[in-house]
Design an enzyme around this catalytic site. Structure first.
Site, PDB file in Angstrom:
ATOM      1  N   GLU A  15       0.814  -1.220   0.000  1.00  0.00           N
ATOM      2  CA  GLU A  15       0.000   0.000   0.000  1.00  0.00           C
ATOM      3  C   GLU A  15       0.852   1.277   0.000  1.00  0.00           C
ATOM      4  OE1 GLU A  15      -3.695  -0.525   2.633  1.00  0.00           O
ATOM      5  OE2 GLU A  15      -2.266  -1.967   3.447  1.00  0.00           O
ATOM      6  N   SER A 149      -6.287  -2.434   1.920  1.00  0.00           N
ATOM      7  CA  SER A 149      -6.678  -1.908   0.605  1.00  0.00           C
ATOM      8  C   SER A 149      -7.049  -3.031  -0.362  1.00  0.00           C
ATOM      9  CB  SER A 149      -5.568  -1.044  -0.005  1.00  0.00           C
ATOM     10  OG  SER A 149      -5.536   0.228   0.591  1.00  0.00           O
ATOM     11  N   TYR A 221      -9.705   2.781  -5.949  1.00  0.00           N
ATOM     12  CA  TYR A 221      -9.022   4.048  -6.190  1.00  0.00           C
ATOM     13  C   TYR A 221      -9.173   4.598  -7.613  1.00  0.00           C
ATOM     14  CZ  TYR A 221      -6.932   3.031  -1.689  1.00  0.00           C
ATOM     15  OH  TYR A 221      -6.760   2.746  -0.363  1.00  0.00           O
ATOM     16  N   ARG A 259     -11.539   2.973  11.221  1.00  0.00           N
ATOM     17  CA  ARG A 259     -12.634   2.761  10.272  1.00  0.00           C
ATOM     18  C   ARG A 259     -12.888   1.268  10.149  1.00  0.00           C
ATOM     19  NH1 ARG A 259     -10.926   3.149   5.014  1.00  0.00           N
ATOM     20  NH2 ARG A 259     -11.760   1.046   4.698  1.00  0.00           N
ATOM     21  N   ASP A 261     -14.983  -2.010   8.509  1.00  0.00           N
ATOM     22  CA  ASP A 261     -15.719  -2.492   7.348  1.00  0.00           C
ATOM     23  C   ASP A 261     -16.706  -3.566   7.788  1.00  0.00           C
ATOM     24  OD1 ASP A 261     -14.105  -0.828   5.813  1.00  0.00           O
ATOM     25  OD2 ASP A 261     -12.635  -2.418   5.425  1.00  0.00           O
ATOM     26  N   GLU A 273     -13.228  -6.185   9.083  1.00  0.00           N
ATOM     27  CA  GLU A 273     -11.927  -5.804   9.627  1.00  0.00           C
ATOM     28  C   GLU A 273     -11.969  -4.353  10.054  1.00  0.00           C
ATOM     29  OE1 GLU A 273      -8.925  -4.823   6.200  1.00  0.00           O
ATOM     30  OE2 GLU A 273      -9.996  -6.660   5.647  1.00  0.00           O
ATOM     31  N   ASN A 275      -9.561  -0.741  10.319  1.00  0.00           N
ATOM     32  CA  ASN A 275      -8.407  -0.033   9.780  1.00  0.00           C
ATOM     33  C   ASN A 275      -7.962   1.024  10.787  1.00  0.00           C
ATOM     34  OD1 ASN A 275      -8.649  -0.946   6.689  1.00  0.00           O
ATOM     35  ND2 ASN A 275     -10.689  -0.446   7.443  1.00  0.00           N
ATOM     36  N   GLY A 279      -7.191   5.391   4.797  1.00  0.00           N
ATOM     37  CA  GLY A 279      -6.698   6.301   3.783  1.00  0.00           C
ATOM     38  C   GLY A 279      -7.148   7.741   3.988  1.00  0.00           C
TER      39      GLY A 279
END
Length: 314
Positions: A15, A149, A221, A259, A261, A273, A275, A279
């Site tokens: 990443e 990612s 992205y 964050r 998911d 998961e 984070n 990002g």
């Protein structure tokens, strides 16, 4: 009073390019807010940072995945006594490991999918299919325990998919996870600690990849994925998803921001998961959720600085 900020970016993981993009967005905003900012790309500029670190009164770690989210750079900052945004090193080290994180959530009664963990790269096709049957059969997700990612993730819908991805899976030489695939809607929920120490869940984001495709690294992205915030869901589901994100955050020892998911399957929401360094590019989901809550990017960064400083002085 924070005036001189170091941003640490780069890293050796997959990443790296996203890390550098996140650091540039953050640098531009901080400079516009009047801060003195220097960016160090690790590992190339690590020695330079060691020789100059004493001038900094705050740091942002913008290394996604290995070196950042695994807790190494946060631990370095702790040793150097430099306050930084986000969670302590122990929380990073825990949350990057999907298996350990899921076990904590499972122990606390939070919803997670069935999984198997092992050195899948050394398995033959028969062994992998046997594991797939044991976790519930096709479809499944095979993924790295530490990548983010959507890197190192394989959606395996049937035997033909397994045959197609098998050569790539064989390239992995560490434990991987085979997890039941949850078919449904995908959401992500950002959690932010405000300057009063109150932890809040920001508006829910629904992630809708192009029709017939997955929310993989490319679609994450390239601008082709719809990211709806606030998600078009009722208040009951909104509260349920936000509560799950708050519990995921707190149970793993996170602080500052994170964050989480979440998939919404036929039996309800399932945690995927968390984070710890999400990002911060112009296409990233955390700033999108903050903006939906009337928090500008600059204000978001100021909140992160304030809460990072509060941890240092508490």
């Amino acid at each position: 009073m924070v005036s001189n900020i170091a941003i640490i970016t780069g890293g050796k993981g997959s990443e790296r390019d996203i890390s550098i993009r996140s650091s540039e967005s953050t640098r531009v905003a901080l400079v516009g807010m009047g801060y003195q900012v220097s960016v160090y790309t690790f590992p190339e500029e690590q020695d330079q940072f060691f020789s100059e670190y004493s001038v900094y009164d705050f740091a942002f770690v913008m290394i996604h995945g290995e070196d950042g989210e695994d807790g190494r750079v946060p631990a370095l900052l702790e040793l150097l006594d430099i306050p930084f945004a986000g969670s302590p090193s122990q929380a990073h080290a825990l949350c990057i490991d999907k298996a350990r994180t899921k076990q904590i959530w499972r122990d606390r009664g939070l919803p997670v999918a069935n999984e198997y963990i092992g050195d899948i790269g050394n398995f033959d096709l028969f062994q992998i299919e046997s594991v797939i049957n044991n976790v519930g059969g096709y479809p499944v997700v095979i993924k790295s325990l530490t990548e983010g990612s959507s890197q190192g993730v394989y959606i395996i819908m049937d035997h033909d998919d397994l045959l197609a991805h098998y050569p790539s899976i064989k390239q992995h030489h560490q434990d991987m996870m085979i997890e039941c695939y949850i078919e449904g809607r995908e959401f992500t929920v950002a959690v932010l600690e405000n300057t009063d120490g109150i932890i809040q869940a920001l508006p829910v984001v629904e992630i809708i990849p192009p029709e017939g495709q997955q929310f993989d690294y490319e679609n994450k992205y390239n601008g082709s994925t719809d990211e709806i915030c606030p998600a078009k869901i009722d208040t009951i589901l909104t509260q349920q998803l936000q509560d799950l994100a708050l519990k995921a955050h707190k149970s793993t020892g996170c602080s500052g921001y994170s964050r989480t998911d979440i998939m919404l399957g036929s039996s309800g929401p399932v945690l995927l998961e968390i984070n710890t360094i999400p990002g911060f590019t112009d296409q990233s989901l955390f700033p999108l959720a903050a903006k939906s809550n009337a928090i500008s990017f600059s204000e978001l960064l100021n909140i992160m600085i304030q809460t990072g400083q509060n941890k240092k002085t508490s």
